[in-house]
Scaffold this motif. Structure first.
Motif, mmCIF file in Angstrom:
data_model
loop_
_atom_site.group_PDB
_atom_site.id
_atom_site.type_symbol
_atom_site.label_atom_id
_atom_site.label_comp_id
_atom_site.label_asym_id
_atom_site.label_seq_id
_atom_site.Cartn_x
_atom_site.Cartn_y
_atom_site.Cartn_z
ATOM 1 N N UNK A 174 36.462 41.748 50.087
ATOM 2 C CA UNK A 174 37.649 42.408 49.518
ATOM 3 C C UNK A 174 38.718 42.590 50.591
ATOM 4 N N UNK A 175 39.950 42.736 50.153
ATOM 5 C CA UNK A 175 41.039 43.024 51.087
ATOM 6 C C UNK A 175 40.764 44.372 51.748
ATOM 7 N N UNK A 176 41.287 44.530 52.940
ATOM 8 C CA UNK A 176 41.057 45.770 53.676
ATOM 9 C C UNK A 176 41.478 46.973 52.838
ATOM 10 N N UNK A 177 40.582 47.944 52.736
ATOM 11 C CA UNK A 177 40.848 49.153 51.986
ATOM 12 C C UNK A 177 40.497 49.068 50.508
ATOM 13 N N UNK A 178 40.105 47.886 50.023
ATOM 14 C CA UNK A 178 39.732 47.729 48.613
ATOM 15 C C UNK A 178 38.217 47.834 48.454
ATOM 16 N N UNK A 179 37.796 48.222 47.266
ATOM 17 C CA UNK A 179 36.366 48.340 46.963
ATOM 18 C C UNK A 179 35.767 46.947 46.733
ATOM 19 N N UNK A 180 34.444 46.818 46.919
ATOM 20 C CA UNK A 180 33.748 45.549 46.666
ATOM 21 C C UNK A 180 33.990 45.056 45.246
ATOM 22 N N UNK A 181 34.109 45.987 44.302
ATOM 23 C CA UNK A 181 34.315 45.613 42.906
ATOM 24 C C UNK A 181 35.644 44.890 42.700
ATOM 25 N N UNK A 182 36.596 45.065 43.626
ATOM 26 C CA UNK A 182 37.902 44.414 43.525
ATOM 27 C C UNK A 182 37.936 43.038 44.177
ATOM 28 N N UNK A 183 36.845 42.626 44.796
ATOM 29 C CA UNK A 183 36.804 41.336 45.489
ATOM 30 C C UNK A 183 36.879 40.186 44.493
ATOM 31 N N UNK A 184 37.476 39.097 44.925
ATOM 32 C CA UNK A 184 37.560 37.905 44.089
ATOM 33 C C UNK A 184 36.371 36.984 44.326
ATOM 34 N N UNK A 185 36.297 35.911 43.560
ATOM 35 C CA UNK A 185 35.211 34.944 43.660
ATOM 36 C C UNK A 185 35.755 33.529 43.801
ATOM 37 N N UNK A 186 35.051 32.682 44.537
ATOM 38 C CA UNK A 186 35.292 31.246 44.567
ATOM 39 C C UNK A 186 34.128 30.583 43.847
ATOM 40 N N UNK A 187 34.387 29.451 43.216
ATOM 41 C CA UNK A 187 33.322 28.736 42.515
ATOM 42 C C UNK A 187 33.034 27.427 43.223
ATOM 43 N N UNK A 188 31.763 27.170 43.459
ATOM 44 C CA UNK A 188 31.314 25.892 43.991
ATOM 45 C C UNK A 188 30.338 25.306 42.982
ATOM 46 N N UNK A 189 30.541 24.041 42.652
ATOM 47 C CA UNK A 189 29.675 23.343 41.707
ATOM 48 C C UNK A 189 28.795 22.386 42.497
ATOM 49 N N UNK A 190 27.508 22.426 42.251
ATOM 50 C CA UNK A 190 26.564 21.490 42.861
ATOM 51 C C UNK A 190 26.126 20.510 41.784
ATOM 52 N N UNK A 191 26.104 19.234 42.119
ATOM 53 C CA UNK A 191 25.644 18.212 41.185
ATOM 54 C C UNK A 191 24.487 17.461 41.823
#
Length: 166
Positions: free
Chosen positions: A127-144
């Motif tokens: 998360x950005x500094x000062x933000x809660x973990x719940x506010x963190x974003x996600x990246x997606x990686x696809x495995x084939x």
């Protein structure tokens, strides 16, 4: 980017990847695409017990898992006694054999989708500094599952999270 666009983009990338690395038609070994070996079984509890935990004195519990004896399956190991922001380890399987581990023991990982030939993982970013973990974003990686890579492998498509290398 919409889910449909991401799916089509991942599919197009996979098709391009396969077309770009495919040797002559008579040299392609597709043995890794066969069905699972007879009696294929993975003892997920034993895997969790034998996998080194995220920290001293802390082990793993079995989380979501599926298709372990298929072409590309997954097993989530959750931090024993952890919370939603605790580390998650994902093990990828082909025909009952572990073929990859993603990611490290620090980020939170969620299943983004799967089929017999792909597993999409959503990896939590800090998360950005000062933000809660719940506010963190996600990246997606696809495995084939890539049967053209020698004996086959779980090839990532898409961005890998910071600090993760394959």
């Amino acid at each position: 980017m919409s889910r449909t666009t991401r799916t089509l983009t991942a599919t197009a990338c996979a098709a391009g990847l396969i077309a770009a690395v495919a040797p002559a038609a008579n040299a392609i070994n597709t043995d890794s695409l066969g069905g699972p070996p007879a009696g294929c079984e993975v003892d997920v509890e034993q895997v969790a017990e034998e996998t080194p935990g995220p920290s001293d004195g802390v082990g793993w519990t079995v989380g979501e898992h599926g298709n372990l004896c298929g072409n590309l399956g997954y097993l989530f190991l959750e931090t024993e006694g952890g919370t939603v922001s605790s580390p998650t380890k994902v093990l990828l399987y082909h025909h009952g054999e572990q073929v990859a581990t993603q990611p490290g023991d620090t980020p939170r990982v969620l299943l983004g989708g799967h089929s017999d030939f792909h597993v999409a993982l959503r990896i939590q970013q800090p998360p950005a500094e000062g933000e809660a973990n719940a506010d963190a974003g996600y990246l997606t990686t696809v495995y084939v599952w890539n049967p053209l890579a020698g004996d086959g492998d779980a090839t990532p498509i898409g961005p890998l999270p910071p600090g993760i290398t394959i």
